[in-house]
Scaffold this motif. Sequence first.
Motif, mmCIF file in Angstrom:
data_model
loop_
_atom_site.group_PDB
_atom_site.id
_atom_site.type_symbol
_atom_site.label_atom_id
_atom_site.label_comp_id
_atom_site.label_asym_id
_atom_site.label_seq_id
_atom_site.Cartn_x
_atom_site.Cartn_y
_atom_site.Cartn_z
ATOM 1 N N ASP A 152 0.801 -1.228 0.000
ATOM 2 C CA ASP A 152 0.000 0.000 0.000
ATOM 3 C C ASP A 152 0.835 1.279 0.000
ATOM 4 O OD1 ASP A 152 1.002 -0.222 2.527
ATOM 5 O OD2 ASP A 152 -0.933 -0.172 3.562
ATOM 6 N N TRP A 153 2.164 1.155 -0.292
ATOM 7 C CA TRP A 153 3.034 2.323 -0.388
ATOM 8 C C TRP A 153 2.924 3.187 0.872
ATOM 9 C CZ3 TRP A 153 2.546 4.419 -6.102
ATOM 10 C CH2 TRP A 153 2.997 3.440 -6.970
ATOM 11 N N THR A 154 3.215 2.587 2.002
ATOM 12 C CA THR A 154 3.115 3.255 3.296
ATOM 13 C C THR A 154 4.446 3.157 4.039
ATOM 14 O OG1 THR A 154 0.761 2.741 3.508
ATOM 15 C CG2 THR A 154 1.932 3.280 5.529
ATOM 16 N N SER A 156 5.928 3.430 7.795
ATOM 17 C CA SER A 156 5.500 3.415 9.197
ATOM 18 C C SER A 156 6.682 3.720 10.098
ATOM 19 C CB SER A 156 4.920 2.044 9.566
ATOM 20 O OG SER A 156 3.792 1.739 8.779
ATOM 21 N N GLN A 162 1.745 6.148 10.460
ATOM 22 C CA GLN A 162 1.908 5.825 9.056
ATOM 23 C C GLN A 162 1.794 7.060 8.160
ATOM 24 O OE1 GLN A 162 -0.912 2.739 8.082
ATOM 25 N NE2 GLN A 162 0.239 1.149 9.169
ATOM 26 N N LEU A 163 2.504 6.984 7.036
ATOM 27 C CA LEU A 163 2.470 8.044 6.038
ATOM 28 C C LEU A 163 2.267 7.408 4.664
ATOM 29 C CD1 LEU A 163 2.929 11.007 5.135
ATOM 30 C CD2 LEU A 163 5.378 10.473 4.992
ATOM 31 N N LYS A 164 1.184 7.797 3.976
ATOM 32 C CA LYS A 164 0.931 7.329 2.620
ATOM 33 C C LYS A 164 1.875 8.062 1.661
ATOM 34 C CE LYS A 164 -2.631 4.495 3.154
ATOM 35 N NZ LYS A 164 -2.613 3.089 2.687
ATOM 36 N N PHE A 170 7.609 6.733 -2.716
ATOM 37 C CA PHE A 170 7.820 5.316 -2.436
ATOM 38 C C PHE A 170 9.120 4.823 -3.071
ATOM 39 C CE2 PHE A 170 7.477 0.902 -3.844
ATOM 40 C CZ PHE A 170 7.316 0.265 -2.628
#
Length: 250
Positions: A152-154, A156, A162-164, A170
């Motif tokens: 999910d391209w996160t 942590s 968490q950061l999107k 990414f």
Amino acid sequence: MTQQKPHIAIVEDDSDQLHSIEEFLLDSGYSVWGAESAEAFYKGFTVRPVDVVILDLGLPGEDGLSVASLLKSRPEVGVIILSARDALNDRLAGMRAGADRYLVKPVNLRELAANIDATANRLAPRTAASGLDISVRAQSAPAPAWVLAVKDWTLSSPHGKQLKLTTHEFMFFQQLLRAQGQQVSKRELSDHLFGARAQNGAERLNLLLTRLRKKAAEAFAEPLPVKTLHQIGYVFTADAQITQDVSRLH
């Protein structure tokens, strides 16, 4: 023999000022990390002790005077207050709290560097175990690692925040984490993110990292562990891992 430059922490809630000072000191050869609150500083200090703390007074939550007072019992740590408050009473309060120097914003960054060096010269040697345990002030101990989730391209943080990430963000972290603490050149990153024929790759990377630092400050409330190596590249300075899915770690 060349003396090693002191390690620096910047505690400043204005992210633009924080990153401006941080980039200047990194370019000048210092090891630097930043925090936008006292709590974030305490957490960072437990894993990355420093020689000199550059400290703003008007912090969210616990103020700078409280931080200076706590550090007063640490003879191996110097404190430079950097504040817009220029009244005599504010200066006196800062010195009574234990600050070595009190500088008023805006400050010439070369003057700040000179004050850092002068402060570091008077410090007691840093030891593995010394005086007050600042970790008591951090409400939780850091978890082992930062985590980049492919699914999910996160990104942590060790504390579970968490950061999107966008596509380029990414890809940026993926390259840094794959290097396992080694530097990744700007040319290699630019070619990977933007293509080998891309123009102004270094400038685009600098802009990308500036945006990431701002997003991370809001998402994590602690500094992003990415060190800029002037005209060379970047390195991820904390323990990290890449996983398919964050949920698999729990």
